[in-house]
Design a protein around this motif. Structure first.
Motif, PDB file in Angstrom:
ATOM      1  N   ALA A 200     -23.385 -11.989  23.721  1.00  0.00           N
ATOM      2  CA  ALA A 200     -24.211 -12.751  24.655  1.00  0.00           C
ATOM      3  C   ALA A 200     -25.657 -12.801  24.186  1.00  0.00           C
ATOM      4  O   ALA A 200     -26.314 -13.854  24.255  1.00  0.00           O
ATOM      5  N   TRP A 201     -26.156 -11.671  23.701  1.00  0.00           N
ATOM      6  CA  TRP A 201     -27.528 -11.648  23.189  1.00  0.00           C
ATOM      7  C   TRP A 201     -27.662 -12.541  21.954  1.00  0.00           C
ATOM      8  O   TRP A 201     -28.661 -13.249  21.792  1.00  0.00           O
ATOM      9  N   ASP A 202     -26.662 -12.497  21.077  1.00  0.00           N
ATOM     10  CA  ASP A 202     -26.701 -13.318  19.868  1.00  0.00           C
ATOM     11  C   ASP A 202     -26.686 -14.802  20.226  1.00  0.00           C
ATOM     12  O   ASP A 202     -27.416 -15.613  19.619  1.00  0.00           O
ATOM     13  N   LYS A 203     -25.894 -15.176  21.198  1.00  0.00           N
ATOM     14  CA  LYS A 203     -25.843 -16.575  21.644  1.00  0.00           C
ATOM     15  C   LYS A 203     -27.209 -17.016  22.158  1.00  0.00           C
ATOM     16  O   LYS A 203     -27.670 -18.130  21.874  1.00  0.00           O
ATOM     17  N   VAL A 206     -29.575 -17.458  19.067  1.00  0.00           N
ATOM     18  CA  VAL A 206     -29.281 -18.661  18.293  1.00  0.00           C
ATOM     19  C   VAL A 206     -29.768 -19.906  19.033  1.00  0.00           C
ATOM     20  O   VAL A 206     -30.305 -20.840  18.431  1.00  0.00           O
ATOM     21  N   ALA A 207     -29.605 -19.907  20.359  1.00  0.00           N
ATOM     22  CA  ALA A 207     -30.076 -21.042  21.162  1.00  0.00           C
ATOM     23  C   ALA A 207     -31.591 -21.202  21.077  1.00  0.00           C
ATOM     24  O   ALA A 207     -32.119 -22.304  21.241  1.00  0.00           O
ATOM     25  N   LYS A 208     -32.278 -20.109  20.795  1.00  0.00           N
ATOM     26  CA  LYS A 208     -33.736 -20.137  20.681  1.00  0.00           C
ATOM     27  C   LYS A 208     -34.203 -20.337  19.240  1.00  0.00           C
ATOM     28  O   LYS A 208     -35.400 -20.305  18.960  1.00  0.00           O
ATOM     29  N   GLY A 209     -33.241 -20.495  18.330  1.00  0.00           N
ATOM     30  CA  GLY A 209     -33.598 -20.698  16.931  1.00  0.00           C
ATOM     31  C   GLY A 209     -33.868 -19.418  16.165  1.00  0.00           C
ATOM     32  O   GLY A 209     -34.388 -19.464  15.048  1.00  0.00           O
ATOM     33  N   LEU A 210     -33.511 -18.273  16.744  1.00  0.00           N
ATOM     34  CA  LEU A 210     -33.702 -16.995  16.062  1.00  0.00           C
ATOM     35  C   LEU A 210     -32.517 -16.703  15.145  1.00  0.00           C
ATOM     36  O   LEU A 210     -31.438 -17.281  15.287  1.00  0.00           O
ATOM     37  N   ALA A 211     -32.731 -15.808  14.197  1.00  0.00           N
ATOM     38  CA  ALA A 211     -31.680 -15.468  13.238  1.00  0.00           C
ATOM     39  C   ALA A 211     -30.507 -14.809  13.952  1.00  0.00           C
ATOM     40  O   ALA A 211     -30.695 -14.009  14.878  1.00  0.00           O
ATOM     41  N   PRO A 212     -29.284 -15.117  13.554  1.00  0.00           N
ATOM     42  CA  PRO A 212     -28.104 -14.528  14.210  1.00  0.00           C
ATOM     43  C   PRO A 212     -27.915 -13.063  13.834  1.00  0.00           C
ATOM     44  O   PRO A 212     -28.403 -12.592  12.798  1.00  0.00           O
TER      45      PRO A 212
END
Length: 323
Positions: A200-203, A206-212
């Motif tokens: 959930a945190w990774d999703k 990624v939605a914010k353009g941060l590295a996965p």
């Protein structure tokens, strides 16, 4: 509802970990293997059969709540899964059950005027055993869920806490929100609630353009440890008791963040009994007696679990919703 720990609270937890060796859903996750006795860490745990357990007094009012069917033989049959330090494991003689859950079981029984009969079980076997009456209770890191409440009653005795751990020389000092794991290589147990949180945190990242996040999975604890110590992984994320025990005994890892085991909801660990048999009410009263007289705090401190203490035992609190 609790969220990832605040920076001030994390600082307190890290400081406590350094002083006390602080250490929970059912699956022990990434760092579950029992550690050996301390050689270079910050805390030594007594793993011998001679446990010198905390002295407990009987609470007559709580004892009066024990159902006649349970009190008639003077024993309380408690199932405990062994294999995850500091919760439940075998002593150095390879036959004596020890650990926090064992001590809690013995203390609860004594507070109710009973003798604890500790029965080692495979974790997956406790539901049938409790539902059938084979075991009068299970004290083995069981999280309260709404689904389980359909079949069982609960009296809480610990917070369900997950921990992020890094190597002691890692530049990572805190993990308190999704952004802190962006781009990190994280070891996590497959199919666990900690994996669900990390996904959930990774999703969100990624939605914010941060590295996965780079997810890493290991079936073997030694391989997980090697990955951390060699720099192939940045963090482990799993039940805090086992992670903190390992950090305390080997001195090679440090706590950098804790998250509620039911994130974004609160989760509780509880004494679990057959639904409707009345024993959970007695267990709650016994636990609150142990909390009020200080013996409960001594037990948790003995096993490095002070950070997971509850202020009072609750009967059948809201559980985690069905997934």
């Amino acid at each position: 509802m609790k969220h990832p720990i605040t920076q001030s609270a994390l600082s307190i937890a890290v400081a406590a970990s350094a002083l006390l060796g602080l250490a929970a859903c059912s699956d022990p996750g990434a760092s579950a293997a029992p550690a050996a006795a301390n050689t270079s860490g910050t805390k030594t745990f007594n793993l011998t059969p001679q446990q010198d357990r905390v002295s407990v007094t009987k609470d007559p009012a709580a004892a009066a709540l024990v159902p006649d069917e349970i009190k008639k033989d003077g024993k309380l049959t408690v199932a405990v899964a062994l294999g995850t330090a500091p919760l439940g494991l075998y002593a150095t003689d390879n036959k004596t059950p020890i650990g926090n859950e064992v001590d809690v079981a013995i203390a609860v029984a004594q507070s109710l005027g009973l003798e604890a009969d500790i029965v080692p079980v495979a974790w997956a076997d406790w539901p049938l055993g409790v539902a059938s009456g084979k075991y009068e209770a299970v004290i083995s890191n069981v999280t309260v869920t709404e689904e389980r409440k359909l079949k069982f009653d609960f009296a809480t005795y610990r917070e369900d806490v997950l921990g992020f751990y890094a190597t002691t020389d890692s530049p990572i000092t805190k993990v308190e929100s999704a952004a802190d794991v962006a781009g990190k290589k994280v070891i996590v147990g497959s199919g666990t609630n900690q994996e669900a949180i990390l996904l959930a945190w990774d999703k969100e990242n990624v939605a914010k353009g941060l590295a996965p996040v780079e997810f890493q999975y290991y079936d073997d604890d030694s391989a997980s440890t090697l990955a951390m110590q060699s720099g192939r992984a940045d963090l482990t994320f799993g039940p805090n008791p086992s992670g903190a025990y390992k950090a305390a005994t080997d001195g090679k890892s440090k706590l950098v963040g804790i998250v509620d085991g039911g994130w974004p909801l609160s989760a509780s660990i509880a004494v679990t009994t057959e639904k409707g048999n009345g024993f959970a009410v007695a267990a709650q009263a016994g636990l609150n007696h142990l909390i009020s007289d200080g013996s409960y705090a001594k037990i948790l401190d003995k096993w490095g679990l002070s950070s997971e203490a509850v202020k009072e035992s609750e009967l059948n609190p809201p559980g985690l919703p069905a997934s």
